[in-house]
Design an enzyme around this catalytic site. Structure first.
Site, PDB file in Angstrom:
ATOM      1  N   CYS A  84       0.848  -1.186   0.000  1.00 33.58           N
ATOM      2  CA  CYS A  84       0.000   0.000   0.000  1.00 33.58           C
ATOM      3  C   CYS A  84       0.887   1.241   0.000  1.00 33.58           C
ATOM      4  CB  CYS A  84      -0.936   0.028   1.210  1.00 33.58           C
ATOM      5  SG  CYS A  84      -0.088   0.162   2.807  1.00 33.58           S
ATOM      6  N   CYS A  89       3.417   1.731   2.786  1.00 30.87           N
ATOM      7  CA  CYS A  89       4.708   1.054   2.640  1.00 30.87           C
ATOM      8  C   CYS A  89       5.685   1.933   1.865  1.00 30.87           C
ATOM      9  CB  CYS A  89       4.527  -0.277   1.916  1.00 30.87           C
ATOM     10  SG  CYS A  89       3.516  -1.486   2.790  1.00 30.87           S
ATOM     11  N   ASP A 144       7.863  27.982 -33.179  1.00 32.01           N
ATOM     12  CA  ASP A 144       8.980  28.326 -34.045  1.00 32.01           C
ATOM     13  C   ASP A 144       8.557  28.039 -35.490  1.00 32.01           C
ATOM     14  OD1 ASP A 144      11.665  29.004 -34.723  1.00 32.01           O
ATOM     15  OD2 ASP A 144      12.093  26.876 -34.940  1.00 32.01           O
TER      16      ASP A 144
END
Length: 753
Positions: free
Chosen positions: A28, A31, A450
């Site tokens: 989870c 952890c 550009d």
């Protein structure tokens, strides 16, 4: 050792060694938060742990032994190994995920086969007491024991390992709830009294009794949690499929041309400069230039382009593309980690490891989530007992609190969406560098484009050579070609291609936005714009000025060539506007973005291109610093700016923008400075990238709202007895599945043009 994204600490030095560690055993988000805290306790270490990808990105000082990092994770109770090879590591991870899915499927099948009849029996005996037969409770125990023991063993194992290391996780909650239900049931059966099925009649626990058995609760919760873990594991594996597919695109071996003939060798033995063959149907082994032959390359898996790309002598071929036409002889230009495929894979990997600001908040919550739930469970038990309720009801409400909480949803909310979104982007030729880019797209309202290589194809050709009076055209072209041969600019490539064999150049210097200069046959030759020649004291004759104006009005780009104190002539090159540029500009407007053309080219050429693609706002004849000034001015006026470019001239503006997008075929400097890399040369990929990034960010926000909202709503309901443990277990499992499934919807993303 694999270099990865910046870790959690923004103050870590840019040159600090960076390592990647695979972390196993996390169940989870709590952890992941625990491992991250453990690593960050080491002096000079800054770590970021991703629960979804099960990887830790670590930045540390040069004196830190990477073996210490692995040991630190292992001391926290998790498996850890260093990741030294991206492709190989992903293959190992995929195998491990496949084994995990298989194990969960096996345990889920056994649990379901036993839990379903157990729950049916318990429900029938609850509704119809006359059906109870002598020893029914022992039948329930026989059905429940394998589920509580073997099927739930992964939860118990992780919870026990956590207890040894003084930590708690999602498995602590599940294991505690299952064991508490089982222990209570055994106590009632052994202590005597009149046991009753504990399933009750409804969704709440208030119908239970003081001597109720909760074996079906223990088995049902185990089944629901296993089902959630199984579908979550499958979904996580599916979410990473795009990344694995990208890493497997490369060829395994190649037919190399040697002095003693041709032979097949592993692609890892290929060196820059090696000549190799690509027959029809084979993959291009590495980035290369075609030296003989003509064919079409299928690059759809690399860039998302549906139409094969024609290549001939002198054209670039991307490693991983499939040769669908004729026979080709190629010379390797990049190998190994330097190839475009490897670089794109690293971009995706790095993006998937990053964390959005919202996820860091979720991580902080997850870090204290399990201890907080354990405290709430204790308060729940105490509250029910103090209220005079039977111990069985207090236990049931407590178990509901333990199993309804879901830190997994918090931990999966962002990384699964990023995992799927970046994978889908890779298949479309869009490489998002991280969550910061996703967040930036929300507020962008202006796109600065550009011209050369972005709105236009960037494949310029020389259309006119005009020498000054008394100057030979051949010498003019040879001198200019010699200087431009050392440049990577598209204009330089057009001049060099027409110049043919040219003298060698020394002391070459590129002058971004102005031109270039170098020493050719002892003469200082300058090629570039008129301001550059003026700065160097070179006079420009009126005839050249008049010719320049005429050519620029026709849409050509003009450069002047000079040496020995005088302008010696001019060269005109022309570019072709991409066929999709006008549609791309329209799509950007459809997304609510204002397009601008900012280019270093002359005003006449810029205006002609802008009119053709439908742009009204044009800024021409800008130096790289001027482009940055334009971006800064827009930002001061309250705009959020995205810049799209491909050259060295664009790198500073890309870095200054709120969101930088670099055409993947552009320069390394531009790609390094950008937030999003566009592998396709089709400009429509720009609105595709914006739309995908926005969709991914919306998915992240939706996941987080659900994850927080679910836990905020579910815990009070469980504490007050309004949710039975079975319903709580089902809800907890579905919450994680919902988050992952919601993220997986991004796999079906299609640009809305």
């Amino acid at each position: 050792m694999t270099a990865t994204t910046t870790a959690a600490n923004p103050d870590a030095p840019a040159t600090a060694p960076r390592y990647e560690i695979s972390v196993g055993g996390m169940t989870c988000a709590a952890c992941a938060a625990r491992v991250e805290r453990r690593l960050n306790k080491l002096d000079g270490v800054s770590a970021s742990v991703n629960y979804a990808t099960e990887r830790a990105q670590v930045s540390c000082g040069p004196d830190v032994d990477p073996r210490l990092l692995v040991e630190q994770v292992q001391r926290a109770g998790y498996q850890a190994r260093r990741v030294d090879d991206v492709a190989g590591a992903d293959g190992d991870d995929d195998s491990e995920q496949a084994r995990r899915v298989t194990d969960l499927r096996r345990r889920l099948a056994v649990a379901a086969v036993l839990a379903v009849p157990l729950c049916d029996l318990s429900l029938a005996l609850s509704l119809f007491p006359e059906l109870r037969f002598p020893g029914w409770q022992w039948v329930c125990l026989v059905l429940a024991a394998p589920v509580v023991g073997w099927c739930a063993l992964p939860f118990h194992r992780v919870a026990l390992a956590g207890a040894r290391h003084g930590r708690s996780s999602m498995d602590t909650l599940v294991s505690g709830g299952v064991l508490a239900s089982s222990a209570w049931s055994l106590w009632v059966m052994v202590a005597g009294g009149t046991p009753a099925p504990g399933l009750g009649q409804g969704l709440s626990v208030v119908n239970g009794g003081g001597h109720a058995l909760y074996l079906e609760v223990a088995a049902g919760v185990t089944t629901f949690v296993l089902a959630g873990r199984y579908f979550e594991a499958r979904a996580k594996r599916s979410a990473g499929a795009a990344m694995r597919a990208l890493l497997t695109l490369g060829a395994k071996d190649v037919e190399v041309v040697r002095a003693d003939g041709t032979r097949r060798v592993p692609v890892t033995e290929l060196l820059v400069g090696d000549v190799f063959l690509a027959r029809p149907g084979e993959k291009i082994a590495t980035d290369a230039v075609v030296v003989e032959g003509r064919s079409a390359l299928d690059v759809s898996t690399l860039t998302g382009e549906p139409v094969p790309r024609e290549v001939g002598v002198g054209d670039q071929a991307v490693g991983g593309a499939v040769n669908v036409g004729g026979w080709l002889r190629l010379r390797a230009t990049r190998v190994g980690a330097d190839t475009q495929l490897a670089r794109m894979a690293r971009l995706v990997r790095d993006a998937q490891q990053g964390k959005a600001a919202a996820q860091r908040l979720a991580d902080r919550v997850a870090a204290v989530f399990v201890p907080a739930v354990l405290a709430l469970a204790a308060l729940t038990a105490a509250g029910w007992l103090l209220a005079g309720q039977p111990a069985g009801l207090a236990l049931t409400a407590t178990v509901a609190v333990l199993v309804v909480a879901c830190p997994c949803a918090l931990g999966l909310a962002t990384p699964t969406a990023v995992l799927v979104g970046t994978g889908r982007g890779a298949s479309l030729g869009v490489f998002i560098k991280g969550p910061a880019a996703l967040e930036a797209t929300r507020a962008v309202d202006t796109v600065v484009l550009d011209k050369t290589g972005t709105l236009t194809e960037g494949r310029m050709r020389l259309v006119d050579v005009r020498p000054a009076s008394g100057q030979a055209s051949a010498e003019l072209l040879a001198m200019a070609g010699a200087v431009e041969a050392a440049s990577e600019h598209p204009i330089a490539a057009a001049i060099t291609a027409e110049a043919g064999a040219v003298p060698a150049v020394t002391e070459f210097e590129a002058l971004p936005g102005l031109g270039a200069r170098g020493l050719v046959d002892g003469r200082a030759v300058v090629v570039g714009r008129e301001p550059l020649l003026a700065e160097l004291g070179m006079a420009v004759p009126d005839e050249l000025r008049a010719g320049r104006g005429e050519l620029e009005r026709a849409g050509a780009t003009v450069v002047l060539v000079g040496w020995d104190g005088h302008a010696r002539g001019l060269l005109a090159v022309a570019d072709t506007v991409r066929t999709t540029s006008a549609a791309a500009v329209a799509a950007l407007r459809g997304l609510g973005l204002h397009p601008m053309l900012v280019t270093g080219d002359n005003a006449g050429t810029a205006a002609a291109v802008a009119a053709e693609v439908g742009i009204d706002d044009v800024v021409a004849e800008t130096l790289p610093a001027d482009k940055v000034d334009v971006v800064r001015r827009l930002q001061r006026d309250g705009h959020r700016v995205a810049v799209v470019g491909d050259g060295v001239n664009d790198a500073a503006a890309l870095a200054a923008a709120d969101l930088g997008m670099a055409i993947g075929a552009g320069t390394d400097a531009a790609i390094e400075a950008a937030d999003i890399v566009l592998a396709r040369e089709d400009l429509l990929v720009v609105p595709d990238a914006v739309e995908l990034a926005r969709r991914t960010h919306r998915t992240i926000r939706g996941n987080l709202w659900w994850a927080f909202g679910y836990n905020v709503a579910a815990l009070p309901l469980a504490m007050t007895g309004l949710l039975s443990p079975l319903v709580a277990g089902a809800a907890m499992s579905l919450s994680s599945v919902f988050v992952v499934s919601h993220s997986l919807r991004l796999r079906a993303f299609r640009p809305n043009r």
